[in-house]
Design a protein around this motif. Structure first.
Motif, mmCIF file in Angstrom:
data_model
loop_
_atom_site.group_PDB
_atom_site.id
_atom_site.type_symbol
_atom_site.label_atom_id
_atom_site.label_comp_id
_atom_site.label_asym_id
_atom_site.label_seq_id
_atom_site.Cartn_x
_atom_site.Cartn_y
_atom_site.Cartn_z
ATOM 1 N N LYS A 173 15.638 0.965 -12.525
ATOM 2 C CA LYS A 173 16.442 -0.258 -12.634
ATOM 3 C C LYS A 173 17.747 -0.039 -13.382
ATOM 4 N N CYS A 174 17.774 0.940 -14.293
ATOM 5 C CA CYS A 174 18.947 1.083 -15.181
ATOM 6 C C CYS A 174 19.836 2.266 -14.808
ATOM 7 N N THR A 175 19.577 2.910 -13.683
ATOM 8 C CA THR A 175 20.359 4.030 -13.125
ATOM 9 C C THR A 175 20.032 5.376 -13.751
ATOM 10 N N GLY A 176 18.962 5.470 -14.546
ATOM 11 C CA GLY A 176 18.525 6.798 -14.952
ATOM 12 C C GLY A 176 18.452 7.041 -16.442
ATOM 13 N N MET A 177 18.334 8.318 -16.794
ATOM 14 C CA MET A 177 18.058 8.743 -18.164
ATOM 15 C C MET A 177 19.205 8.452 -19.121
ATOM 16 N N ARG A 178 20.436 8.632 -18.665
ATOM 17 C CA ARG A 178 21.589 8.414 -19.551
ATOM 18 C C ARG A 178 21.609 6.983 -20.067
ATOM 19 N N GLU A 179 21.498 6.007 -19.165
ATOM 20 C CA GLU A 179 21.562 4.611 -19.597
ATOM 21 C C GLU A 179 20.274 4.187 -20.301
ATOM 22 N N ALA A 180 19.132 4.719 -19.885
ATOM 23 C CA ALA A 180 17.874 4.393 -20.554
ATOM 24 C C ALA A 180 17.926 4.792 -22.025
ATOM 25 N N CYS A 229 20.674 0.991 -7.756
ATOM 26 C CA CYS A 229 20.314 1.545 -9.068
ATOM 27 C C CYS A 229 19.318 2.692 -8.960
ATOM 28 N N ALA A 230 18.345 2.582 -8.059
ATOM 29 C CA ALA A 230 17.365 3.654 -7.916
ATOM 30 C C ALA A 230 18.014 4.901 -7.324
ATOM 31 N N ALA A 231 18.889 4.718 -6.344
ATOM 32 C CA ALA A 231 19.602 5.866 -5.768
ATOM 33 C C ALA A 231 20.459 6.540 -6.831
ATOM 34 N N LYS A 232 21.115 5.748 -7.670
ATOM 35 C CA LYS A 232 21.900 6.311 -8.770
ATOM 36 C C LYS A 232 21.000 7.054 -9.752
ATOM 37 N N ALA A 233 19.818 6.490 -10.008
ATOM 38 C CA ALA A 233 18.877 7.145 -10.917
ATOM 39 C C ALA A 233 18.447 8.499 -10.390
ATOM 40 N N SER A 234 18.315 8.628 -9.083
ATOM 41 C CA SER A 234 17.878 9.912 -8.519
ATOM 42 C C SER A 234 18.896 11.016 -8.810
ATOM 43 N N THR A 264 0.813 -1.221 0.000
ATOM 44 C CA THR A 264 0.000 0.000 0.000
ATOM 45 C C THR A 264 0.841 1.264 0.000
ATOM 46 N N THR A 265 2.156 1.129 0.171
ATOM 47 C CA THR A 265 3.057 2.284 0.177
ATOM 48 C C THR A 265 4.317 1.941 -0.622
ATOM 49 N N THR A 266 5.030 2.980 -1.016
ATOM 50 C CA THR A 266 6.343 2.816 -1.661
ATOM 51 C C THR A 266 7.293 3.864 -1.094
ATOM 52 N N PRO A 267 8.446 3.448 -0.545
ATOM 53 C CA PRO A 267 9.423 4.431 -0.089
ATOM 54 C C PRO A 267 10.156 5.051 -1.278
ATOM 55 N N VAL A 268 10.329 6.370 -1.237
ATOM 56 C CA VAL A 268 11.112 7.051 -2.260
ATOM 57 C C VAL A 268 12.087 8.002 -1.576
ATOM 58 N N MET A 269 13.102 8.416 -2.328
ATOM 59 C CA MET A 269 14.026 9.451 -1.870
ATOM 60 C C MET A 269 13.939 10.599 -2.863
ATOM 61 N N LEU A 270 13.648 11.777 -2.369
ATOM 62 C CA LEU A 270 13.574 12.972 -3.199
ATOM 63 C C LEU A 270 14.917 13.697 -3.126
ATOM 64 N N VAL A 271 15.462 14.009 -4.286
ATOM 65 C CA VAL A 271 16.838 14.510 -4.379
ATOM 66 C C VAL A 271 16.871 15.869 -5.061
ATOM 67 N N LYS A 272 17.794 16.715 -4.635
ATOM 68 C CA LYS A 272 18.051 17.997 -5.294
ATOM 69 C C LYS A 272 19.553 18.117 -5.572
ATOM 70 N N ILE A 273 19.885 18.659 -6.732
ATOM 71 C CA ILE A 273 21.256 19.079 -7.020
ATOM 72 C C ILE A 273 21.205 20.560 -7.372
ATOM 73 N N GLU A 274 21.982 21.366 -6.643
ATOM 74 C CA GLU A 274 21.998 22.814 -6.851
ATOM 75 C C GLU A 274 23.352 23.251 -7.388
ATOM 76 N N TRP A 275 23.299 24.239 -8.273
ATOM 77 C CA TRP A 275 24.533 24.790 -8.849
ATOM 78 C C TRP A 275 24.228 26.139 -9.474
ATOM 79 N N GLY A 276 24.938 27.166 -9.009
ATOM 80 C CA GLY A 276 24.839 28.486 -9.621
ATOM 81 C C GLY A 276 23.449 29.078 -9.656
ATOM 82 N N GLY A 277 22.628 28.815 -8.638
ATOM 83 C CA GLY A 277 21.279 29.356 -8.607
ATOM 84 C C GLY A 277 20.239 28.476 -9.281
ATOM 85 N N PHE A 278 20.653 27.380 -9.913
ATOM 86 C CA PHE A 278 19.738 26.444 -10.544
ATOM 87 C C PHE A 278 19.535 25.233 -9.632
#
Length: 379
Positions: free
Chosen positions: A298-305, A133-138, A67-81
């Motif tokens: 599963k595949c570590t994100g957009m680059r590998e997908a 893999c999911a942590a890498k994808a984030s 009934t639930t799924t744990p997720v990790m929400l991630v931010k990368i900041e650089w130069g105001g972005f």
């Protein structure tokens, strides 16, 4: 002519990587140079927070319910972005808040002062520890989002895709009692194709229940639930008569000989899900399956997908873009690839009640890519 897999992977990876990187730098050099002149010396800043997704209904497949799924929400900041990412970690895949926290806490992204060194940064992340893999994808998703925002382009444009070419998405109907399945199908009336979970011994009941409510095309996901190849083939013939379009992961992911036999005799395409994870898996599945289901988690994100998509196409295989139960962050990242796939299963955000993001939407069953830069989300 026998395929030299090592040579193919080398050339396929190069081709896929080039397809990813050339549009980025050809289109965006001026933005990159301007950003570097303003923010040179600033390292990437990574932060993250645990979050639990609440499912609208109990989600049941052939092997478990939740009934639930744990997720990790991630931010990368650089130069105001700020770039947003997500790790969705259904427990059966072996990741959790604890494992993601350990992995992400150990990364030192502040050593990188140029976010455009995408391959270098993500290669470091991938080598940092096995699995995860999911942590890498984030991290991958957040970095892509950051770069897209810096150059003020969505990723489907950076890759050169047409926003109008997005497919319809399936809407998933989990295994349940007939009265609950009936209600779920009625709620899914706006969708033009349904994905039905089967493989627990009540396959015909599930399909017959749905067919009493709707005649839209179906696909089925067996989640390795079938054990006998002849029985599986008989079921596929019956499913074709019920308007099923393809069959996902019908047999054990390790039994490629059985899958090859089934695919050879099947009147419907067979799609690998549990049977495929990363780029190196794809060439091994040629002939065993008709196609693959690519999932960022599963595949570590957009680059590998993106590389997997190109390699599968070069092998003449069908491609599906899928998801876990995710927020609109992960879904919007995956959707950037959707103009180039045969099928999409991008409904993970539609199955939850506490989505903290706004991004990709669905209209009359069709995936609608937001025009926002990066992966297209706001929070």
């Amino acid at each position: 002519m026998k395929l030299d897999r090592r040579k193919f992977i080398g050339s396929g990876g190069l081709l896929a990587g080039g397809a990813c990187l050339l549009p980025l730098f050809n289109t965006c050099n001026s933005g990159k140079e301007g950003a570097e002149s303003n923010y040179s010396g600033l390292g990437l800043k990574l932060s993250f927070e645990p979050y639990n997704l609440q499912l609208k209904h109990v989600f049941t497949i052939a092997s478990f319910s939740r009934t639930t799924t744990p997720v990790m929400l991630v931010k990368i900041e650089w130069g105001g972005f700020v770039g947003y990412g997500e790790a969705s970690m259904p427990p059966y895949l072996g990741e959790s808040h604890e494992t993601a926290t350990k992995f992400l806490s150990g990364l030192r992204l502040n050593q990188f002062t140029d976010p455009f060194r995408l391959n270098e940064i993500l290669s470091y992340v991938d080598r940092f520890a096995d699995g995860n893999c999911a942590a890498k994808a984030s991290v991958d998703i957040a970095l892509h989002d950051l770069i897209g925002k810096i150059v003020n382009k969505p990723w489907f444009k950076i890759w050169g895709y047409n926003q109008e070419d997005t497919p319809i998405t399936t809407f998933t109907i989990g295994i349940d009692k007939p009265n609950v399945v009936t209600e779920k199908v009625k709620e899914a009336s706006p969708y033009k194709m349904l994905k039905v979970k089967i493989g627990r011994g009540n396959d015909e009941e599930m399909i017959n229940t749905i067919r009493k409510v709707t005649d839209v095309p179906l696909c089925v996901d067996v989640n390795q639930g079938w054990k006998d190849r002849q029985e599986a083939l008989d079921k596929i013939h019956w499913l074709k008569e019920q308007g099923v379009v393809f069959v996902e992961q019908p047999m054990d992911k390790y039994d490629l000989d059985t899958m090859a036999w089934l695919t050879q005799h099947s009147p419907l395409p067979t799609i690998a899900d549990e049977g495929v994870q990363r780029l190196a898996d794809v060439p091994k599945l040629k002939g065993a399956y008709s196609g693959i289901n690519i999932k960022l988690m599963k595949c570590t994100g957009m680059r590998e997908a993106h590389k997997m998509l190109n390699v599968a196409r070069a092998l003449g295989m069908k491609v599906m873009i899928g998801c876990m139960t995710e927020t609109s962050c992960g879904l919007s990242a995956a959707a950037q690839l959707s103009p180039m796939v045969d099928w999409a299963d991008l409904d993970g955000n539609l199955l939850i009640s506490n989505d903290p993001f706004k991004g990709v939407t669905v209209k009359d069953g069709k995936v609608i890519l937001p025009s926002r830069q990066g992966i297209g989300v706001s929070r």
